[in-house]
Design a protein around this motif. Structure first.
Motif, PDB file in Angstrom:
ATOM      1  N   UNK A 119     -22.319 -14.633   8.012  1.00 44.23           N
ATOM      2  CA  UNK A 119     -22.939 -15.919   7.695  1.00 44.23           C
ATOM      3  C   UNK A 119     -21.908 -16.842   7.048  1.00 44.23           C
ATOM      4  N   UNK A 120     -21.824 -18.052   7.535  1.00 47.53           N
ATOM      5  CA  UNK A 120     -20.899 -19.034   6.949  1.00 47.53           C
ATOM      6  C   UNK A 120     -21.558 -19.722   5.779  1.00 47.53           C
ATOM      7  N   UNK A 121     -20.736 -20.381   4.986  1.00 52.85           N
ATOM      8  CA  UNK A 121     -21.274 -21.141   3.853  1.00 52.85           C
ATOM      9  C   UNK A 121     -22.168 -22.264   4.353  1.00 52.85           C
ATOM     10  N   UNK A 122     -21.779 -22.883   5.466  1.00 49.38           N
ATOM     11  CA  UNK A 122     -22.612 -23.954   6.032  1.00 49.38           C
ATOM     12  C   UNK A 122     -23.976 -23.433   6.448  1.00 49.38           C
ATOM     13  N   UNK A 123     -23.997 -22.224   7.028  1.00 49.89           N
ATOM     14  CA  UNK A 123     -25.281 -21.627   7.400  1.00 49.89           C
ATOM     15  C   UNK A 123     -26.159 -21.443   6.162  1.00 49.89           C
ATOM     16  N   UNK A 124     -25.546 -20.952   5.110  1.00 50.30           N
ATOM     17  CA  UNK A 124     -26.286 -20.723   3.867  1.00 50.30           C
ATOM     18  C   UNK A 124     -26.825 -22.032   3.299  1.00 50.30           C
TER      19      UNK A 124
ATOM     20  N   UNK B  32     -26.237 -21.064  -8.580  1.00 47.37           N
ATOM     21  CA  UNK B  32     -25.354 -20.045  -8.002  1.00 47.37           C
ATOM     22  C   UNK B  32     -24.122 -19.812  -8.868  1.00 47.37           C
ATOM     23  N   UNK B  33     -23.554 -20.897  -9.413  1.00 48.52           N
ATOM     24  CA  UNK B  33     -22.358 -20.758 -10.249  1.00 48.52           C
ATOM     25  C   UNK B  33     -22.617 -19.892 -11.480  1.00 48.52           C
TER      26      UNK B  33
ATOM     27  N   UNK C  31     -24.428 -11.716 -11.631  1.00 51.52           N
ATOM     28  CA  UNK C  31     -25.678 -10.965 -11.775  1.00 51.52           C
ATOM     29  C   UNK C  31     -26.318 -10.729 -10.410  1.00 51.52           C
ATOM     30  N   UNK C  32     -26.350 -11.770  -9.575  1.00 51.45           N
ATOM     31  CA  UNK C  32     -26.992 -11.636  -8.271  1.00 51.45           C
ATOM     32  C   UNK C  32     -26.172 -10.780  -7.313  1.00 51.45           C
ATOM     33  N   UNK C  33     -24.863 -10.756  -7.531  1.00 48.63           N
ATOM     34  CA  UNK C  33     -24.032  -9.863  -6.709  1.00 48.63           C
ATOM     35  C   UNK C  33     -24.417  -8.409  -6.962  1.00 48.63           C
TER      36      UNK C  33
ATOM     37  N   UNK D 160     -28.568 -13.079  -2.261  1.00 52.24           N
ATOM     38  CA  UNK D 160     -27.701 -14.041  -1.585  1.00 52.24           C
ATOM     39  C   UNK D 160     -27.329 -15.182  -2.531  1.00 52.24           C
ATOM     40  N   UNK D 161     -26.048 -15.556  -2.518  1.00 48.89           N
ATOM     41  CA  UNK D 161     -25.521 -16.563  -3.435  1.00 48.89           C
ATOM     42  C   UNK D 161     -24.311 -17.237  -2.791  1.00 48.89           C
ATOM     43  N   UNK D 162     -24.199 -18.565  -2.971  1.00 46.46           N
ATOM     44  CA  UNK D 162     -23.134 -19.305  -2.318  1.00 46.46           C
ATOM     45  C   UNK D 162     -21.735 -18.886  -2.729  1.00 46.46           C
ATOM     46  N   UNK D 163     -21.563 -18.458  -3.970  1.00 45.66           N
ATOM     47  CA  UNK D 163     -20.252 -17.995  -4.427  1.00 45.66           C
ATOM     48  C   UNK D 163     -19.958 -16.615  -3.869  1.00 45.66           C
ATOM     49  N   UNK D 164     -20.925 -15.697  -4.017  1.00 41.47           N
ATOM     50  CA  UNK D 164     -20.748 -14.324  -3.538  1.00 41.47           C
ATOM     51  C   UNK D 164     -20.500 -14.278  -2.045  1.00 41.47           C
ATOM     52  N   UNK D 165     -21.188 -15.124  -1.310  1.00 41.30           N
ATOM     53  CA  UNK D 165     -21.048 -15.169   0.140  1.00 41.30           C
ATOM     54  C   UNK D 165     -19.597 -15.417   0.545  1.00 41.30           C
ATOM     55  N   UNK D 166     -18.927 -16.316  -0.153  1.00 45.21           N
ATOM     56  CA  UNK D 166     -17.524 -16.612   0.146  1.00 45.21           C
ATOM     57  C   UNK D 166     -16.608 -15.452  -0.239  1.00 45.21           C
ATOM     58  N   UNK D 167     -16.912 -14.844  -1.391  1.00 40.23           N
ATOM     59  CA  UNK D 167     -16.075 -13.725  -1.850  1.00 40.23           C
ATOM     60  C   UNK D 167     -16.143 -12.570  -0.876  1.00 40.23           C
ATOM     61  N   UNK D 168     -17.347 -12.278  -0.395  1.00 40.30           N
ATOM     62  CA  UNK D 168     -17.516 -11.223   0.610  1.00 40.30           C
ATOM     63  C   UNK D 168     -16.735 -11.565   1.871  1.00 40.30           C
TER      64      UNK D 168
END
Length: 733
Positions: free
Chosen positions: A569-574, A625-626, A631-633, A638-646
């Protein structure tokens, strides 16, 4: 404005010879009424000037006192007054070289040494404390100040005396009203050294307007009215003067378009005019502030009149009104914010109230909630409030006791209303058994407080209550879907909302599902019925549809993160669906019918309303998300920051990207709120989107944690707003 002993003394020193054909007239004052004022207004301690009991204004009174002594000595009058003034200087001359705990008048280090030397020319023997190390120190500072400031001539001219090229200065800097920089003292000095009819006419106009006493700056019409608008808004009572304030801003906008000298020659006035006009929907361009983009250029070229903390703070506030891609305001923001924080770090702001204001503005630049700010503004009021240019001055338009009294009374009425409403909300919470959902967050008090802080008017009771109910239910459903509800229960809730029916045969798969759905069902129906009374049309179908969309997005987030496809999943998708899951659209939709205005029904389905919902939703979602990504990781959410890190991006880069997206969307909200033409969404509704994003900045601050789930920093403001009585500040002068 309060009279200025300093400026009155300079006008009193103008000889009559220039306008009487010569002869013996050079031995009498051109403006004897100023000399009379000096003789009638000496303070009991022998000084002249404001703040006889203010410990930080001794230096200012030294300047005023010496100027008055020069005027009296020049015309050979008031011998006892001169002696009294000498005694004051002898006791307080130490302040002349004190730059650590004394407010220093603008240009003091240039003007004061000249006045000491001029006293010698008049055979006025000053106390020795002014003729030894103090003067030597001041002269040294004067030399360095002149070298440092390329533009010393623009405000401290009277400190240059005969060495100044007065004709050249008049030719280059004289304003259309005949003044030099709207300064009576500087204009008087020019008239003393160089005959000029326009300077003379300017001083005549000053004395006529002020009944023979001279203010430290004239005119100040636009600036004082801007301050009045700003103060009424900060005190939370501008709603009572909407017609009058609109007329003021209409006129100031017209004068802005005409490039009025009074606005564009005064940086503080210029910046404030830009901010207030833009925030009220007038079309003003940030290009007008281009000359202030570079700190070094600003410090070296602007007048000493405008390089203080107050001016920089006003520029900083103006930079907060930036929309879209405005590099000029970005640059101003960068250096002014750094400057102000450095001033705080150095502890160089002597005025405690100004220091507190700088602290509050610097660290709450997007998250200042209306009613929190009102209380702070009231508490910062002081009857001894003054500002300082070449001398300290007060202005009842800038500091108005009646406005403060009105604000305190209005605040008390609101506070009593909030206490009743919070109790009502607690009964609602228990009545629908929401207190039995032991695994979710109880955010009732913090939610109510935040919303009361932005929808503050007591008469907007229904808007406040409906917003609180919506945000509390959103939080409870969010916790249920994210943390403790099963997939089966989540699908059951969605199906119940899709059918939207409650009867004896309704099947709930758990007690939690029953509590949540029945609370939602009854609340939405109640809101819809009240909205029909207020607006004359039904919104229940739209409300239910939005709730269904929200809950489906809750489920979608969980499903997306729990499958192997989440890595792809891309950040744009999220971002395409994540903005919906914060519930911002419902939060604003629900209270809108109760804002006290007629809302066109087609507005709710307009592209403008949808865009405001998306921009606001992204600000709120990503700020959350910031603060919660670690915590959510761990929880697998699902989180916009974690998504990129993954996806292989570093944590620092992921955070920076999210911050950029937040800022872009914040500016888009601001742009739409400020736009007046071609908008179907009323201003009151647009402002509710902006206030919603401000709440997100407040509960997810850069310098704190998750203040919504675990309030800490904001608890003081919450308790003060709802429970702590507000006492009237000391207004007796």
């Amino acid at each position: 404005m309060s009279p200025s002993a300093y400026d009155t003394a300079w006008v009193a020193m103008v000889p009559a010879t220039e306008y009487s054909g010569g002869g013996e007239s050079d031995r009498r004052p051109c403006f004897p009424q100023c000399l009379d004022w000096i003789m009638e207004n000496q303070n009991p301690d022998g000084s002249w000037g404001l703040g006889t009991d203010h410990p930080f204004l001794v230096k200012d009174r030294l300047s005023c006192t010496l100027a008055c002594l020069l005027a009296l000595r020049k015309w050979g009058v008031g011998q006892q007054l001169v002696q009294n003034g000498m005694d004051f200087i002898a006791s307080n001359g130490w302040a002349a070289a004190n730059n650590n705990d004394q407010f220093s008048p603008v240009g003091f280090d240039i003007i004061f040494p000249w006045m000491v030397n001029y006293a010698k020319e008049l055979d006025l023997t000053l106390p020795s404390i002014l003729t030894s190390h103090v003067v030597d120190s001041s002269l040294h500072i004067q030399d360095s100040e002149i070298r440092r400031k390329q533009n010393v001539q623009v405000y401290a001219l009277e400190g240059l005396g005969k060495s100044c090229n007065w004709k050249g200065v008049i030719s280059e800097h004289q304003r259309s009203n005949g003044s030099l920089f709207n300064s009576p003292a500087t204009t008087a000095a020019a008239l003393i050294h160089s005959r000029d009819e326009k300077c003379f006419e300017y001083l005549i106009s000053v004395l006529k307007a002020s009944n023979g006493r001279v203010p430290t700056i004239y005119p100040m019409d636009i600036y004082t009215r801007l301050c009045m608008v700003d103060n009424l808004e900060r005190l939370g009572v501008s709603k009572y003067f909407e017609f009058e304030l609109r007329n003021i801003l209409d006129e100031i906008h017209m004068r802005w378009l005409e490039k009025d000298d009074e606005i564009f020659s005064d940086i503080t006035c210029h910046a404030m005019a830009f901010r207030l006009l833009r925030s009220h929907g007038y079309d003003v361009l940030s290009d007008e502030l281009t000359e202030y983009v570079d700190e070094e250029h600003f410090v070296n070229t602007v007048s000493m009149q405008y390089d203080g903390v107050t001016t920089v703070l006003e520029l900083y506030r103006a930079s907060q009104a930036r929309i879209c891609d405005e590099s000029i305001l970005d640059k101003i923001h960068d250096w002014t914010s750094a400057f102000l924080k450095q001033q705080l770090l150095n502890q160089s702001i002597l005025d405690k109230r100004l220091r507190k204001q700088v602290e509050y503005d610097s660290y709450n630049f997007h998250g200042t909630l209306d009613q929190f700010g009102v209380r702070r503004s009231i508490e910062l009021c002081d009857a001894r409030d003054f500002r300082i240019l070449k001398t300290a001055y007060r202005c009842p338009t800038v500091h108005n006791e009646d406005f403060v009294r009105l604000s305190v009374e209005d605040y008390g009425i609101s506070q009593a209303q909030y206490q009743k409403e919070l109790q009502q909300m607690e009964r609602w919470y228990v009545e629908f058994r929401l207190d039995r959902l032991n695994q979710g967050r109880n955010v009732l008090q913090v939610s109510y407080s935040l919303i009361a802080a932005v929808i503050a008017d007591p008469e907007l009771y229904m808007a406040r209550i409906s917003y609180v109910k919506a945000i509390v239910l959103i939080t409870l459903f969010d916790d249920f879907f994210d943390c403790y509800g099963s997939r089966e229960e989540a699908l059951c809730v969605i199906e119940l909302v899709r059918k939207w029916n409650v009867h004896a045969e309704t099947s709930y798969c758990s007690r939690e599902v029953e509590i949540l759905f029945t609370a939602l069902y009854n609340t939405v129906n109640e809101v819809a019925e009240n909205a029909y009374v207020a607006q004359g049309y039904w919104i229940k179908e739209d409300l239910v549809s939005r709730w269904l969309d929200l809950l489906e997005n809750f489920a979608r987030e969980n499903e997306s993160w729990s499958t192997e496809t989440n890595v792809a999943m891309s950040l744009d998708d999220y971002l395409s669906f994540a903005w919906k899951s914060i519930g911002g659209k419902i939060c604003v939709f629900t209270p809108t019918p109760f804002l006290g205005i007629k809302i066109p029904q087609e507005m709710f389905k307009s592209a403008e309303f949808d865009s405001l919902s998306e921009y606001t939703g992204l600000v709120c979602r990503l700020l959350n998300d910031l603060k919660t990504f670690k915590k959510e990781r761990d929880e697998g959410t699902l989180n916009g920051v974690t998504l990129q890190i993954v996806g292989g991006v570093s944590e620092e880069e992921a955070i920076l990207k999210v911050e950029e997206i937040i800022e872009y969307n914040r500016r888009k909200v601001l742009q739409m709120v400020y736009r007046r033409e071609g908008s179907i969404v009323p201003r009151e509704c647009k402002e509710l989107f902006l206030k919603t994003s401000k709440m997100a900045y407040c509960v997810y601050p850069y310098n704190g944690g998750d203040e919504y789930s675990s309030p800490n920093l904001i608890m003081k403001d919450i308790k003060a707003m709802i429970w702590e009585p507000l006492e009237l500040p000391n207004l007796s002068t």
